[in-house]
Design a protein around this motif. Structure first.
Motif, PDB file in Angstrom:
ATOM      1  N   GLN A 199       0.956  -1.050   0.040  1.00  0.00           N
ATOM      2  CA  GLN A 199       0.122   0.164  -0.027  1.00  0.00           C
ATOM      3  C   GLN A 199       0.729   1.021   0.126  1.00  0.00           C
ATOM      4  O   GLN A 199       2.072   1.001   0.363  1.00  0.00           O
ATOM      5  N   THR A 200       0.288   2.440  -0.579  1.00  0.00           N
ATOM      6  CA  THR A 200       1.212   3.609  -0.100  1.00  0.00           C
ATOM      7  C   THR A 200       1.511   3.971   1.085  1.00  0.00           C
ATOM      8  O   THR A 200       0.887   3.719   2.016  1.00  0.00           O
ATOM      9  N   PRO A 201       2.715   4.187   1.359  1.00  0.00           N
ATOM     10  CA  PRO A 201       3.334   4.101   3.001  1.00  0.00           C
ATOM     11  C   PRO A 201       2.363   5.102   3.686  1.00  0.00           C
ATOM     12  O   PRO A 201       2.227   6.073   3.395  1.00  0.00           O
ATOM     13  N   LEU A 202       2.129   4.584   4.857  1.00  0.00           N
ATOM     14  CA  LEU A 202       1.248   5.246   5.644  1.00  0.00           C
ATOM     15  C   LEU A 202       1.618   6.842   5.887  1.00  0.00           C
ATOM     16  O   LEU A 202       0.859   8.151   6.000  1.00  0.00           O
ATOM     17  N   LYS A 203       2.986   6.949   6.074  1.00  0.00           N
ATOM     18  CA  LYS A 203       3.640   8.534   6.477  1.00  0.00           C
ATOM     19  C   LYS A 203       3.478   9.130   5.124  1.00  0.00           C
ATOM     20  O   LYS A 203       3.420  10.445   5.316  1.00  0.00           O
ATOM     21  N   SER A 204       3.086   8.625   3.926  1.00  0.00           N
ATOM     22  CA  SER A 204       2.918   9.630   2.830  1.00  0.00           C
ATOM     23  C   SER A 204       1.458   9.633   2.431  1.00  0.00           C
ATOM     24  O   SER A 204       1.314  10.251   1.311  1.00  0.00           O
ATOM     25  N   GLN A 205       0.725   8.863   3.071  1.00  0.00           N
ATOM     26  CA  GLN A 205      -0.785   8.961   2.442  1.00  0.00           C
ATOM     27  C   GLN A 205      -1.397  10.345   2.916  1.00  0.00           C
ATOM     28  O   GLN A 205      -1.315  10.650   4.061  1.00  0.00           O
ATOM     29  N   SER A 206      -2.333  10.697   2.150  1.00  0.00           N
ATOM     30  CA  SER A 206      -3.289  11.738   2.488  1.00  0.00           C
ATOM     31  C   SER A 206      -4.065  11.110   3.629  1.00  0.00           C
ATOM     32  O   SER A 206      -4.773   9.831   3.585  1.00  0.00           O
ATOM     33  N   HIS A 261      -0.461  13.813  -1.880  1.00  0.00           N
ATOM     34  CA  HIS A 261      -1.532  14.747  -1.493  1.00  0.00           C
ATOM     35  C   HIS A 261      -2.624  14.188  -2.364  1.00  0.00           C
ATOM     36  O   HIS A 261      -3.591  14.048  -1.563  1.00  0.00           O
ATOM     37  N   ASN A 262      -2.595  14.293  -3.777  1.00  0.00           N
ATOM     38  CA  ASN A 262      -3.746  13.718  -4.346  1.00  0.00           C
ATOM     39  C   ASN A 262      -3.029  13.241  -5.912  1.00  0.00           C
ATOM     40  O   ASN A 262      -2.022  13.508  -5.967  1.00  0.00           O
ATOM     41  N   ASN A 263      -3.710  12.544  -6.528  1.00  0.00           N
ATOM     42  CA  ASN A 263      -3.440  12.030  -7.916  1.00  0.00           C
ATOM     43  C   ASN A 263      -2.989  13.250  -8.906  1.00  0.00           C
ATOM     44  O   ASN A 263      -1.660  13.084  -9.420  1.00  0.00           O
ATOM     45  N   ASP A 264      -3.805  14.239  -8.985  1.00  0.00           N
ATOM     46  CA  ASP A 264      -3.411  15.071  -9.855  1.00  0.00           C
ATOM     47  C   ASP A 264      -2.116  16.164  -9.421  1.00  0.00           C
ATOM     48  O   ASP A 264      -1.155  16.138 -10.175  1.00  0.00           O
ATOM     49  N   THR A 265      -1.898  16.153  -8.162  1.00  0.00           N
ATOM     50  CA  THR A 265      -0.856  17.093  -7.803  1.00  0.00           C
ATOM     51  C   THR A 265       0.363  16.287  -8.009  1.00  0.00           C
ATOM     52  O   THR A 265       1.387  16.545  -8.195  1.00  0.00           O
ATOM     53  N   THR A 274      -1.716   1.192  -6.987  1.00  0.00           N
ATOM     54  CA  THR A 274      -1.390   2.058  -5.584  1.00  0.00           C
ATOM     55  C   THR A 274      -0.934   3.423  -6.348  1.00  0.00           C
ATOM     56  O   THR A 274       0.168   3.445  -7.104  1.00  0.00           O
ATOM     57  N   PRO A 275      -1.451   4.455  -5.536  1.00  0.00           N
ATOM     58  CA  PRO A 275      -1.149   5.989  -6.157  1.00  0.00           C
ATOM     59  C   PRO A 275       0.386   6.222  -6.443  1.00  0.00           C
ATOM     60  O   PRO A 275       0.920   6.865  -7.045  1.00  0.00           O
ATOM     61  N   TYR A 276       0.899   5.755  -5.266  1.00  0.00           N
ATOM     62  CA  TYR A 276       2.485   5.829  -5.151  1.00  0.00           C
ATOM     63  C   TYR A 276       3.367   5.741  -6.247  1.00  0.00           C
ATOM     64  O   TYR A 276       4.238   6.186  -6.620  1.00  0.00           O
ATOM     65  N   TYR A 277       3.019   4.552  -7.130  1.00  0.00           N
ATOM     66  CA  TYR A 277       3.694   4.086  -8.356  1.00  0.00           C
ATOM     67  C   TYR A 277       2.893   4.275  -9.580  1.00  0.00           C
ATOM     68  O   TYR A 277       3.154   3.623 -10.534  1.00  0.00           O
ATOM     69  N   MET A 278       1.896   4.614  -9.593  1.00  0.00           N
ATOM     70  CA  MET A 278       1.182   5.029 -10.821  1.00  0.00           C
ATOM     71  C   MET A 278       1.690   5.966 -11.704  1.00  0.00           C
ATOM     72  O   MET A 278       2.589   6.810 -11.358  1.00  0.00           O
ATOM     73  N   SER A 279       1.659   5.581 -13.301  1.00  0.00           N
ATOM     74  CA  SER A 279       2.245   6.300 -14.175  1.00  0.00           C
ATOM     75  C   SER A 279       1.546   7.778 -14.124  1.00  0.00           C
ATOM     76  O   SER A 279       0.346   7.970 -13.722  1.00  0.00           O
ATOM     77  N   ILE A 280       2.182   8.703 -14.641  1.00  0.00           N
ATOM     78  CA  ILE A 280       1.701  10.221 -14.848  1.00  0.00           C
ATOM     79  C   ILE A 280       0.206  10.188 -15.767  1.00  0.00           C
ATOM     80  O   ILE A 280      -0.835  10.844 -15.251  1.00  0.00           O
ATOM     81  N   PRO A 281       0.047   9.243 -16.812  1.00  0.00           N
ATOM     82  CA  PRO A 281      -1.345   9.123 -17.406  1.00  0.00           C
ATOM     83  C   PRO A 281      -2.266   8.814 -16.310  1.00  0.00           C
ATOM     84  O   PRO A 281      -3.509   9.266 -16.170  1.00  0.00           O
TER      85      PRO A 281
END
Length: 660
Positions: free
Chosen positions: A10-17, A572-576, A523-530
Motif C-alpha cells: 500500500q502507499t506508505p502510511l506516512k505519505s498517504q493523505s 497529496h492527491n493524484n493530480d498533484t 497504488t497511487p504512489y507508483y502509478m504512471s503520470i497518465p
C-alpha cells in the motif's frame, strides 16, 4: 531502513493523505468512525427480517424452526417485563399467581433504568431461553414416542460493558457471543450485541450506526473466513439485525423482546414470543450457516481445501491437522489494510508439502477476473518471473456481488528494498547495487512484456510489495488480483483457445476484455503520470513507468531515514502527484535527487538516465507535461535505449509494440 513485508503493498502510511489511509489506522475513534460511516452510508438497505434471511439462504430454515416449536418460550413471553419511559417495569404476570406477590419476587432488572435495564434483561433472557430448551430436550428421551430435540445455542455469552474485547483498541461492546472454547477476542466473536436505552422508531441514530460499523471492520480484519458480519442491536425494547457485506449493509427490524406497556394484550404476547423464537434461532445457527463461508470459523493452524468436482473450481475448506499431508499449515497472519467495503484479502505465510508458501483469501467483485485464472493463463503461456501456483479455487461464488477465492502460491522472498545492500558514504565509481538493480528491472520488464504480448494481460498494480526477489535471486512479480484481460486482437489461436477454456473452467462470465480502468485500481504512489491524470485505459508503458518509480523508491529508502521529505514521493492527491513528477523529471541530470537517490555509481545513474529517456523523451522532446494534458499522448517506445539493461527477448517483445 524499513522492510516491506506485506504481500500486497500500500502507499506508505506516512505519505498517504488522511482520507486515503485505512480506517483502522486512525487512532482517533471519532474521526475513524466518521470515515468508516462515510464510506458505507450510501449503501444501506432496510429489508424486512424475512427478506434478509431469504438473501442469506436461511428463511426456509427459520420457517421450519418456528413450525416445529409452536409453544416455545410462551411462558417467557407471558412473564416478560415492560420497558416504559426508559425503566424496566413488571407487567404483573412476571410474579407467581398462586401466592401474594411481593417486591422480592421481581427479577433484578425490574426498576433498573436506561441501558442498565436493557442489558440486564437481555442477559437474563438468553439464560432463560437456554434453560427452557435444555429442560425440554432432557424430557424428550423420557416421552413416548420420543420427541425431537430443539437445537441448542453452543456459543457462550460474555458481558463486555466494563472490559474491552481483545484486539479492538479498547472497544467495549455490550455483549459478544464467542465460539465454544475460544478466547475472548475479535478473532473469536461469532455475534455482537450493542444495546441502547431508547428505541429508534423511524431510523437508527447515526452515532449508533457509526459505532457498530466500527465493530464490523475489526471482525473483517481478524476473521478470514467471514462471508458477512451480523450484529444485533437492542434499542429499548426493540431488536434489530444489522448485516454487513463487502458490498452493501442491511438493517432489519426483528421486533420487541419485551412489552412497551404494562397493559396485557394477547396479540402483543404472541409478537414478543415470536421475537424470542427468532432470536434463539439465530443463536442456534452454526458459524458456516451464519456469517462464515465454511466450517473454518476459529483460529486454526491447518486448513484443507478440496475441489468439489474435477471440472469445477468450486472448493470446500475445513479444519485439519499438521499430520494431514494435503493441509496448508498456517505460520503467520500478515497484517494488511482493511476497508469497510470493496475488496478484502487475508494473506498468511504458510507451509504446504514441505514448501514455504503464501495462502491468500480474497473477496473480489464477481465481475473481476479471478486471480487464479490470471495465474493459470500466464503459466500456460510460459510467462517468466511469476510465482508457482500450487492450489486455487472458489470458496463462495456469489455473496452479495462478491466472490471469495483462495490461492496457495510459492513464497517469493523479500521486497526489492530488503534485497538491495545498504548505500553508505560518498558517490563511488562502482556500486554493488548496480547488478541487482539491473536484474530487478530486467526480470520485471520481461514478465510484464510477456504478459502483455503473449496473453494480453496487464498487471495494473506494480508496487514495492508486488515485485519481490527470492533466495535464488530470481525476480517474482506477484499479486495479479487487479490483472486485466485485454481484447484478444493479436493473440495466437492457441492463446485465444486457452483463455476461453480457463475462463469457462472458472465459470467467469464478466467483461474480461474491457480496458476500462476501475476506481482504486493500483497504488497511487507508483502509478504512471497518465493514470494519475485520470486515464480510463492503460497500457504496457504505464506498467514500465510504475517499475521505474518502484526501483527509485527502493533505492531512496536505502539512503534516507524514514519520514524524510522526498519531492518525487510526496503524495497529496493524484493530480498533484502527476504535476510534481512532471517537474521532478524535467531536468535530465538532476531528477534522481528529487527522488531521494544521490550516492549511487555512475553505472546506476546512466541506467536511470536511459530509463527516463525511454519513458519521457520522444524525438528529443520532453513529453511528460503532454501526458498530463492528454493522458493518451503516444510515447516513442525506443527499447534500444535500454540495451544492456534488459535481455534480448524483452527487447524483441517491446519492439513489437507500436508507439505506446
Amino acid at each position: 531502513r524499513q522492510g516491506s513485508s506485506s504481500v500486497v503493498d500500500q502507499t506508505p502510511l506516512k505519505s498517504q493523505s488522511k482520507e486515503l489511509m485505512p480506517s483502522l489506522q486512525d487512532k482517533n475513534i471519532h474521526i475513524r468512525r466518521d470515515r468508516i460511516y462515510g464510506d458505507i452510508k450510501a449503501y444501506q438497505q432496510e429489508p424486512k427480517f424475512e427478506g434478509i434471511l431469504k438473501r442469506l439462504g436461511l428463511l426456509t430454515k427459520l420457517q421450519n424452526f418456528e413450525k416445529s416449536n409452536p409453544g416455545l418460550f410462551k411462558s417467557l413471553a407471558e412473564s416478560a417485563p415492560a420497558y416504559v419511559d426508559r425503566k424496566m417495569r413488571s407487567t404483573g404476570t412476571a410474579r407467581p399467581t398462586t401466592r401474594p406477590s411481593t417486591k422480592k419476587d421481581d427479577p433484578a432488572y425490574i426498576g433498573m433504568t436506561n441501558e442498565d435495564a436493557v442489558t440486564a434483561y437481555f442477559s437474563k433472557l438468553v439464560l432463560a431461553m437456554d434453560a427452557e430448551v435444555t429442560e425440554y430436550n432432557e424430557s424428550c428421551g423420557r416421552s413416548r414416542p420420543p420427541k425431537t430435540e430443539i437445537p441448542t445455542c453452543e456459543y457462550h455469552l460474555v458481558d463486555h460493558q466494563s472490559k474491552a474485547i481483545k484486539g479492538g483498541s479498547g472497544l467495549k461492546v455490550d455483549f459478544a457471543f464467542y465460539y465454544p472454547g475460544s478466547t475472548s477476542g475479535f478473532s473469536s466473536v461469532h455475534l455482537l450485541l450493542e444495546a441502547k436505552k431508547e428505541e429508534y422508531i423511524t431510523c437508527i441514530h447515526t452515532d449508533t450506526l457509526k459505532q457498530i460499523a466500527d465493530y464490523q471492520t475489526y471482525i473483517w480484519q481478524t476473521q478470514p473466513s467471514r462471508a458477512y458480519v451480523p450484529i444485533l442491536l437492542l434499542h429499548g425494547a426493540a431488536l434489530s439485525l444489522v448485516v454487513f457485506t463487502r458490498n452493501n449493509w442491511y438493517i432489519a427490524n426483528i421486533g420487541h423482546v419485551c412489552y412497551r406497556s404494562v397493559d396485557f394484550l394477547s396479540s402483543v404476547t404472541k409478537a414478543v414470543r415470536s421475537v424470542m423464537v427468532r432470536l434463539y434461532f439465530l443463536l442456534t445457527l452454526t458459524p458456516e450457516e451464519f456469517g462464515h463461508c465454511c466450517g473454518v470459523f476459529e483460529e486454526s493452524s491447518c486448513w484443507r481445501f478440496s475441489h468439489i468436482s474435477a471440472k469445477s473450481m468450486d472448493v470446500t475448506a475445513e479444519i485439519s491437522d499438521e499430520h494431514d499431508p494435503h493441509a496448508v499449515q498456517l505460520v503467520r497472519h500478515m497484517q494488511r489494510a482493511v476497508y469497510p467495503r470493496h475488496r478484502l484479502a487475508h494473506v498468511y505465510e504458510a507451509e504446504y508439502r514441505g514448501k514455504s508458501v503464501f495462502l491468500k483469501l480474497s473477496w473480489v467483485p464477481v465481475d473481476v477476473v479471478p486471480e487464479g485464472a490470471v495465474y493459470e493463463l500466464l503459466a500456460q503461456a510460459g510467462v517468466d518471473n511469476i510465482p508457482e501456483l500450487f492450489l486455487s479455487g472458489v470458496l463462495v461464488k456469489n455473496m452479495f456481488g462478491y466472490r471469495l477465492e483462495f490461492l496457495v502460491l510459492e513464497h517469493c522472498g523479500r521486497s526489492i528494498e530488503e534485497h538491495l545492500p545498504p548505500i553508505i558514504g560518498e558517490p563511488r565509481s562502482t556500486d554493488p547495487t548496480f547488478d541487482k538493480v539491473r536484474v530487478v528491472i530486467s526480470g520485471t520488464l520481461r514478465c510484464l512484456a510477456q504478459a502483455y504480448v503473449l496473453c494480453a494481460i496487464l498487471h495494473r498494480d506494480i508496487s514495492m510489495g508486488n515485485v519481490r526477489v527470492n533466495r535464488r535471486g530470481q525476480v517474482k512479480v506477484i499479486d495479479w488480483g487487479y490483472g486485466k484481460l485485454l481484447p484478444v486482437d493479436g493473440l495466437s489461436a492457441e492463446a485465444i483457445r486457452h483463455r476461453g477454456a480457463v475462463l469457462t473452467k472458472w465459470e467467469f462470465e464478466g467483461d474480461a476484455a474491457s480496458t476500462t480502468n476501475k476506481p482504486l485500481t493500483g497504488t497511487p504512489y507508483y502509478m504512471s503520470i497518465p493514470v494519475l491524470s485520470a486515464a480510463t485505459a492503460r497500457g504496457l508503458m504505464d506498467e514500465i513507468e510504475s517499475t521505474f518509480y518502484v526501483v527509485l523508491h527502493a533505492l531512496s529508502a536505502l539512503e534516507n531515514i524514514p519520514g524524510s521529505v522526498i519531492r518525487g514521493f510526496v503524495y497529496h492527491n493524484n493530480d498533484t502527484l502527476a504535476m510534481v513528477r512532471v517537474g521532478c523529471l524535467a531536468h535530465p541530470s538532476a531528477f534522481l535527487q528529487f527522488f531521494g537517490v544521490k550516492n549511487v555509481s555512475c553505472e546506476l545513474r546512466q541506467l536511470f538516465y536511459k530509463f527516463r529517456e525511454y519513458l519521457f523523451v520522444d524525438n528529443g522532446e520532453y513529453i511528460a507535461p503532454l501526458l498530463v494534458l492528454d493522458p493518451y499522448t503516444p510515447r516513442g517506445n525506443n527499447p534500444e535505449l535500454l540495451s544492456g539493461y534488459i535481455d534480448e527477448e524483452t527487447m524483441d517483445l517491446l519492439k513489437q509494440l507500436k508507439s505506446a
